[in-house]
Every structure is written in structure tokens, then in C-alpha cells.
Design an enzyme around this catalytic site. Structure first.
Site, PDB file in Angstrom:
ATOM      1  N   GLU A   1       7.979 -11.016  -9.128  1.00  0.00           N
ATOM      2  CA  GLU A   1       8.312 -10.969  -8.265  1.00  0.00           C
ATOM      3  C   GLU A   1       7.148 -12.304  -8.723  1.00  0.00           C
ATOM      4  OE1 GLU A   1       6.579  -8.318  -7.464  1.00  0.00           O
ATOM      5  OE2 GLU A   1       5.919  -8.467  -5.917  1.00  0.00           O
TER       6      GLU A   1
ATOM      7  N   HIS B   1       4.018  -6.959 -10.969  1.00  0.00           N
ATOM      8  CA  HIS B   1       4.764  -7.710  -9.626  1.00  0.00           C
ATOM      9  C   HIS B   1       5.812  -8.856 -10.350  1.00  0.00           C
ATOM     10  CE1 HIS B   1       2.611  -6.954  -6.341  1.00  0.00           C
ATOM     11  NE2 HIS B   1       1.387  -6.371  -7.140  1.00  0.00           N
TER      12      HIS B   1
ATOM     13  N   GLU C   1       1.075  -1.149   0.080  1.00  0.00           N
ATOM     14  CA  GLU C   1       0.329   0.003  -0.457  1.00  0.00           C
ATOM     15  C   GLU C   1       1.047   1.068   0.219  1.00  0.00           C
ATOM     16  OE1 GLU C   1      -3.475  -0.643  -0.739  1.00  0.00           O
ATOM     17  OE2 GLU C   1      -3.198   1.681  -0.538  1.00  0.00           O
TER      18      GLU C   1
ATOM     19  N   CYS D   1       4.955  -1.640  -8.239  1.00  0.00           N
ATOM     20  CA  CYS D   1       3.317  -1.804  -8.301  1.00  0.00           C
ATOM     21  C   CYS D   1       3.702  -0.127  -7.227  1.00  0.00           C
ATOM     22  CB  CYS D   1       2.870  -2.877  -7.783  1.00  0.00           C
ATOM     23  SG  CYS D   1       0.918  -3.134  -7.419  1.00  0.00           S
TER      24      CYS D   1
HETATM   25  N1  GLN Z   1      -3.295  -0.337  -5.001  1.00  0.00           N
HETATM   26  C1  GLN Z   1      -1.604  -0.074  -3.904  1.00  0.00           C
HETATM   27  C2  GLN Z   1      -1.507   1.006  -3.943  1.00  0.00           C
HETATM   28  O1  GLN Z   1      -1.629   2.259  -4.729  1.00  0.00           O
HETATM   29  C3  GLN Z   1      -1.006  -0.384  -5.247  1.00  0.00           C
HETATM   30  C4  GLN Z   1      -1.107  -2.023  -4.880  1.00  0.00           C
HETATM   31  C5  GLN Z   1       0.056  -2.897  -5.041  1.00  0.00           C
HETATM   32  O2  GLN Z   1       0.849  -3.238  -4.807  1.00  0.00           O
HETATM   33  N2  GLN Z   1       0.228  -4.352  -5.970  1.00  0.00           N
HETATM   34  O3  GLN Z   1      -0.771   1.951  -3.145  1.00  0.00           O
END
Ligand code: GLN
Length: 209
Positions: A182, A180, A55, A86
Site C-alpha cells: 500500500e 507493504h 503490531e 506484514c
Molecule cells: N513487526 C511487526 C510485528 O511483528 C510488523 C511490522 C509491520 O506490520 N510493519 O507485528
């Protein structure tokens, strides 16, 4: 020479990134020791860094609160590689379009969080990524992924797009992905980020150079 890799471990797929780094290194006959980063003082010892998803608001708060953020900036300023994935890309960007994220400004892109919509919270897509060791599509796993909305005028270059939107970018020593890398056995993205001119794919046998 053995390398030291750091995986930012305040949140996210830490072990998976560590394993992908080890696979990418082994495919090139390189030795790597992976360290988890939860506090300041470790990043300066690292030759390469991965910043996982999670997050972005939480990661941003913890990185700044723990004093890790300036160390990551110094790492990149020294020209050392960073792979930001991400939520990691959102935090590394220059504009997260969200006041709760204090961006590191290491990838000159603006991002839109959760850009691929609710119905497509999570999906896999075969991506064509510039600079990969072979032409096989990369199996990219997207989970509540951001998209790149705008790319700055400087060195940042788009490496891959999906649904007409950029989802992978390089800006100097930093590679950022909305997906992702990984989470698949294919370690070509880690190879691209950390071992430039990588000629080994995840499937390649271990060979010394
Ligand atoms: N939705 C998350 C964000 O905005 C990111 C999601 C993720 O890292 N898989 O921080």
C-alpha cells in the site's frame, strides 16, 4: 457491478490500502466502495478484504475481542479474497511463533516476526513476484517485516523471496506479503490479490474490459 471492499482498520495503513484498492479497481474499469472495519457486522457485506500491517499482537487481540476474527475466517472459507500484509500476514498465518498472537490459520505458513534484523528495520527491494501483470520488479517496502519460515504441504505457494527467504505467498483466496504494497503507487499486488488474472499495471490507463 460495484464491489464492496473492507479494510481492517484496528491499526495500520488503512487509507493507503483503500487508495491502492481504488487504483487497482480503476485500472480494470471496476467500481469499488471501501469500508473500514473496526467492529463486527461489516465483513459479511464485503467482496474483498485487506488486513494491513501494524503490531500483530495488538491486531490479533482486537480482532478476536471485537468478534471480527470469525467473520474473516468465514469470508475466506467462502472463497473471497483477502490480502494480508506484514503484521496482517503474521495474524493470518498458521504459526506466528509468538504466543501473544492468536493466528487466524488462513495462510498455511509459519512466520518469524522482525526477521530482517535491526540494521535493516526498513528498506526497499525490487522483487520479482510470480503472477504480476508484467515483468517489472515490484518496489517492495519492508518495515520491521516478518519472513516466511516454512510453507505447509497444501495449496500455499511462494510468490516472491528476498535474501533467500519467502516474503510473498498465496494460499487459495489469500495473498500474504511481508512487505507493504500500500506504500507505493504500484497497485499490482492489490490487483493480483483482488482481480485475478489482472492485466493492468498501476501505470496503465483506465480501461473498461
Ligand atoms: N513487526 C511487526 C510485528 O511483528 C510488523 C511490522 C509491520 O506490520 N510493519 O507485528
Amino acid at each position: 457491478m460495484s464491489l464492496t471492499a473492507g479494510v481492517v482498520a484496528v491499526q495500520g495503513d488503512v487509507e493507503e490500502h483503500a487508495a491502492a484498492i481504488e487504483r487497482a479497481a480503476a485500472a480494470r474499469g471496476r467500481e469499488v466502495a471501501v469500508r473500514e472495519i473496526r467492529e463486527s457486522g461489516i465483513v459479511p457485506d464485503c467482496d474483498l478484504l485487506a488486513m494491513p500491517g501494524g503490531e500483530s499482537t495488538t491486531i490479533s487481540r482486537l480482532l478476536h475481542g471485537e468478534g471480527i476474527a470469525p467473520e474473516i475466517r468465514a469470508h475466506v472459507a467462502a472463497g473471497k479474497p483477502l490480502l494480508a500484509t506484514c503484521a496482517g500476514l503474521i495474524v493470518a498465518s498458521s504459526d506466528a511463533n509468538d504466543d501473544r498472537v492468536e493466528e487466524l490459520g488462513l495462510v498455511d505458513v509459519a512466520v518469524e516476526r522482525n526477521a530482517f534484523g535491526r540494521q535493516k528495520d526498513s528498506f526497499e527491494a525490487p522483487l520479482s513476484v510470480d503472477g504480476l501483470a508484467d515483468d517489472e520488479p515490484y518496489p517492495a517496502v519492508f518495515i520491521r517485516a516478518p519472513a516466511i519460515d516454512a510453507v505447509g504441504d497444501g495449496d500455499a505457494e511462494v510468490l516472491a523471496s528476498w535474501d533467500g527467504r519467502p516474503v510473498a505467498v498465496r494460499d487459495g483466496p489469500v495473498v500474504g506479503t511481508a512487505f507493504h504494497p500500500e506504500l507505493t503507487p504500484d497497485s499490482r499486488i492489490h490487483g493480483l490479490a483482488f482481480f485475478e488474472n489482472d492485466t493492468a499495471s498501476a501505470a496503465a490507463p483506465e480501461t473498461a474490459e
